[in-house]
Design an enzyme around this catalytic site. Structure first.
Site, mmCIF file in Angstrom:
data_model
loop_
_atom_site.group_PDB
_atom_site.id
_atom_site.type_symbol
_atom_site.label_atom_id
_atom_site.label_comp_id
_atom_site.label_asym_id
_atom_site.label_seq_id
_atom_site.Cartn_x
_atom_site.Cartn_y
_atom_site.Cartn_z
ATOM 1 N N GLY A 11 0.815 -1.300 -0.028
ATOM 2 C CA GLY A 11 -0.042 -0.170 -0.039
ATOM 3 C C GLY A 11 0.880 1.172 0.031
ATOM 4 O O GLY A 11 1.925 1.221 0.159
ATOM 5 N N ASP A 12 0.348 2.479 -0.296
ATOM 6 C CA ASP A 12 1.109 3.761 -0.227
ATOM 7 C C ASP A 12 2.110 3.912 -1.195
ATOM 8 O O ASP A 12 3.217 4.308 -0.996
ATOM 9 C CB ASP A 12 1.410 4.231 0.976
ATOM 10 C CG ASP A 12 0.131 3.951 2.124
ATOM 11 O OD1 ASP A 12 -0.940 4.483 1.528
ATOM 12 O OD2 ASP A 12 0.406 3.700 3.285
ATOM 13 N N GLY A 14 2.237 5.087 -4.171
ATOM 14 C CA GLY A 14 1.575 6.263 -5.045
ATOM 15 C C GLY A 14 0.766 5.978 -6.112
ATOM 16 O O GLY A 14 0.986 6.521 -7.218
ATOM 17 N N LYS A 15 -0.484 5.292 -5.948
ATOM 18 C CA LYS A 15 -1.379 4.692 -7.036
ATOM 19 C C LYS A 15 -2.245 5.897 -7.193
ATOM 20 O O LYS A 15 -2.364 6.196 -8.478
ATOM 21 C CB LYS A 15 -2.209 3.577 -6.387
ATOM 22 C CG LYS A 15 -1.436 2.399 -6.113
ATOM 23 C CD LYS A 15 -2.301 1.461 -5.309
ATOM 24 C CE LYS A 15 -2.900 1.634 -4.003
ATOM 25 N NZ LYS A 15 -1.811 1.633 -2.871
ATOM 26 N N GLY A 39 -6.189 5.656 1.218
ATOM 27 C CA GLY A 39 -5.644 7.201 1.265
ATOM 28 C C GLY A 39 -4.967 7.369 0.221
ATOM 29 O O GLY A 39 -3.650 7.049 0.219
ATOM 30 N N HIS A 40 -5.465 7.948 -1.077
ATOM 31 C CA HIS A 40 -4.677 8.247 -2.198
ATOM 32 C C HIS A 40 -4.388 9.839 -2.265
ATOM 33 O O HIS A 40 -5.342 10.456 -2.382
ATOM 34 C CB HIS A 40 -5.484 7.664 -3.423
ATOM 35 C CG HIS A 40 -5.840 6.041 -3.407
ATOM 36 N ND1 HIS A 40 -6.543 5.384 -4.290
ATOM 37 C CD2 HIS A 40 -5.202 5.329 -2.345
ATOM 38 C CE1 HIS A 40 -6.305 4.219 -3.891
ATOM 39 N NE2 HIS A 40 -5.690 3.791 -2.939
ATOM 40 N N GLN A 227 -4.822 -0.482 -1.406
ATOM 41 C CA GLN A 227 -3.976 -1.302 -0.708
ATOM 42 C C GLN A 227 -2.896 -1.760 -1.692
ATOM 43 O O GLN A 227 -2.394 -1.231 -2.598
ATOM 44 C CB GLN A 227 -4.844 -2.274 -0.019
ATOM 45 C CG GLN A 227 -5.609 -1.558 1.144
ATOM 46 C CD GLN A 227 -7.079 -1.394 0.719
ATOM 47 O OE1 GLN A 227 -7.807 -1.779 -0.191
ATOM 48 N NE2 GLN A 227 -7.093 -0.040 1.215
ATOM 49 N N THR A 242 -5.401 -6.688 4.418
ATOM 50 C CA THR A 242 -6.726 -6.372 4.624
ATOM 51 C C THR A 242 -7.579 -7.424 4.184
ATOM 52 O O THR A 242 -7.297 -8.424 3.736
ATOM 53 C CB THR A 242 -6.799 -4.841 3.794
ATOM 54 O OG1 THR A 242 -8.083 -4.257 3.742
ATOM 55 C CG2 THR A 242 -6.675 -5.321 2.250
ATOM 56 N N ARG A 313 -0.390 7.452 11.415
ATOM 57 C CA ARG A 313 0.879 6.792 11.986
ATOM 58 C C ARG A 313 2.071 6.926 11.023
ATOM 59 O O ARG A 313 2.129 6.711 9.822
ATOM 60 C CB ARG A 313 0.251 5.222 11.805
ATOM 61 C CG ARG A 313 -0.702 5.079 12.788
ATOM 62 C CD ARG A 313 -1.185 3.527 13.072
ATOM 63 N NE ARG A 313 -1.816 3.147 11.561
ATOM 64 C CZ ARG A 313 -2.212 1.828 11.223
ATOM 65 N NH1 ARG A 313 -2.209 0.809 12.088
ATOM 66 N NH2 ARG A 313 -2.791 2.009 9.935
#
Ligand code: GDP
Ligand code: IMO
Ligand code: MG
Length: 442
Positions: A11-12, A14-15, A39-40, A227, A242, A313
């Site tokens: 995840g994260d 940079g999608k 969160g994109h 994700q 997930t 976080r």
């Protein structure tokens, strides 16, 4: 034609930025799984958008679809649409009538079960959005779907069946006193009204028909995965995953567009040039062994802004894990790669990757199937010479050959290992801070 964007790691990666990058040639952007755990980020000019449910194409004014494979919290969806409207955008979002609804008790149960699991270190460090409990109810055939919100009688009937069970679960199994999140009358009123707004704004669709008609009319559809592959419920590091399938196959089941249609398009794997992880579970290439590694992780975290988009976080940091990427390339059938965050590693004397694993005297080139065996893997590191800090916007304007040579060596190593061409290289968060080698809709 369709293009599917999939996270290759945790995840994260940079999608959101890649969806935005290619978004000018797209007519519709559809999410096929997940919910407001995503969160994109899209950065364009001096504007930064952080999107949880609204597909990232909204920034370019493209139609967004939340497919049947998504779990939708209507409260989050309307808040997000309203705040985007306040910022001058006009998001056109359609929601599948077959998508399942996140209710307040799902969020409460998510927290309760994470707490209960934490004693035995089985908690996944969820985003607390009720994702797992909602998918449980879908599979248990007791969930409530978007279409049910449009029919108050059906909504009441469904709530009357399921809510007493949820209350008993919270109170009798976990010993937690429940509040209005478990109250049928108040849930009915609140969700009936969500149904009214969905109907008034003409937002609900049969996703397969809606997208199929667009594709038949030769429009371009992009599927925006949320994700990443290693937190996929089937192909990830269970149970630290997930509860849906971010992998490419789910683009078909999660939207109702046939796999033969999606299979003739492109599947782009989004890779972060190192690893970041919110949440728990093992991480063989994590930079946490000693003070020097921890300092390096701090440096990368600060420079890369590695703090959770949804929860704030601090993210755990590691070197690129190549066995993880080989697994992702196989599972998703990538036709191209977008490798991001090359700029974040600039200035380091050397950059390492976990090229393979050592496990019980054996060398492994891909991920073992059990998380326990993965945790026992020692990474076999390969070291690359570092590259200096440069003016990355200039590099993006000039093109691939302007990327520092050592960074190109690193990129080409990844491309060779995955036998997949590079389509784009991220050298900063902004839309223009990307070196584009291939445009998939051309
Ligand atoms: P997503 O969940 O995959 O869409 O990724 P996130 O938005 O959660 O996290 C990616 C973060 O990195 C965001 O803050 C992006 O703006 C940023 N980002 C994306 N690509 C790059 C890149 O190439 N370089 C840098 N420095 N930041 C990037
Ligand atoms: P995007 O789309 C990174 C992680 C959580 C946790 C596990 C389960 O922005 O890449 P969940 O709330 O889904 O039940 O949590 O999955 N997780 C993510 N990590 N990026 C995300 O989304 C994530 N969505 C969930 O941290 O470990
Ligand atoms: Mg994210």
């Amino acid at each position: 034609m369709t293009v599917t964007i999939v996270g290759a790691q945790l995840g994260d990666e940079g999608k959101g930025g890649v969806v935005d990058l290619y978004g000018d040639r797209v007519d519709v952007v559809a999410r096929y799984q997940g919910g407001d755990n995503a969160g994109h980020t899209v950065v364009h000019g001096d504007q930064e958008y952080k999107l949880s449910l609204v597909p990232s194409g909204a920034v370019r004014g493209k139609v967004g679809v939340l497919g049947n494979g998504c779990v939708v919290n209507p409260a989050t969806l309307f808040d997000e649409i309203d705040s985007l409207r306040e910022r001058g955008l006009d998001p056109d979002v359609r929601v599948a009538e077959r998508a399942h609804v996140i209710l307040p008790y799902h969020r409460v149960l998510d927290g309760i079960e994470e707490d209960a699991k934490s004693d035995s270190e089985l908690d996944a460090g969820t985003t607390g959005r009720g994702i797992g409990p909602t998918y449980e109810d879908k599979v248990g055939r007791r969930g409530i779907r978007i279409g049910d919100l449009l029919d108050p009688d059906v909504l009441r009937e469904r709530l009357e069946y399921v809510v007493p069970q949820k209350r008993a679960l919270a109170e009798d199994v976990f010993g937690v006193k429940t509040g209005e999140e478990f109250d049928i009358a108040s849930l009915y009123e609140q969700y009936r009204r969500f149904g009214e707004r969905l109907a008034e704004e003409g937002m609900t669709v049969n996703a397969g028909d809606f997208l199929g008609d667009r594709i038949d009319a030769d429009e371009n559809v992009m599927f925006e995965g949320a994700q990443g592959t290693s937190i996929d419920i089937d192909h990830g590091i269970f149970p630290y995953v997930t509860s849906s399938n971010p992998t490419a196959g789910a683009a078909a089941t999660g939207t109702g567009v046939g796999p033969t249609t999606i299979g003739t398009g492109e599947v782009i794997g989004i890779v972060k040039a190192y690893l970041s992880r919110v949440g728990t579970g093992p991480l063989p290439t994590e930079l946490s062994d000693d003070e020097t590694e921890e300092e390096l992780a701090d440096q990368i975290r600060e420079k890369g802004g590695e703090f959770g988009t949804v929860t704030g976080r601090p993210r755990r940091i590691g070197w690129l894990d190549v066995p993880m990427l080989r697994h992702a390339a196989r599972v998703n059938g990538f036709t191209g790669l977008a490798i991001n965050h090359i700029d974040v590693l600039a200035g380091l004397g050397s950059v390492s990757v976990g090229h393979a694993y050592e496990l019980g005297g054996e060398t492994l080139e891909t991920m073992p199937t059990t998380t326990e065996r993965w945790a026992d893997c020692e990474p076999v590191l390969r070291e690359f010479d570092g590259w200096s800090e440069v003016d990355w916007s200039e590099v993006a304007a000039e093109g691939y050959d302007a990327i520092p040579e050592n960074a190109r060596t690193y990129l080409e190593y990844v491309s060779d290992e995955l036998d997949t061409p590079i389509y784009a290289v991220g050298v900063g968060p902004g839309r223009e801070q990307t070196v584009v080698l291939e445009t998939p809709f051309e």
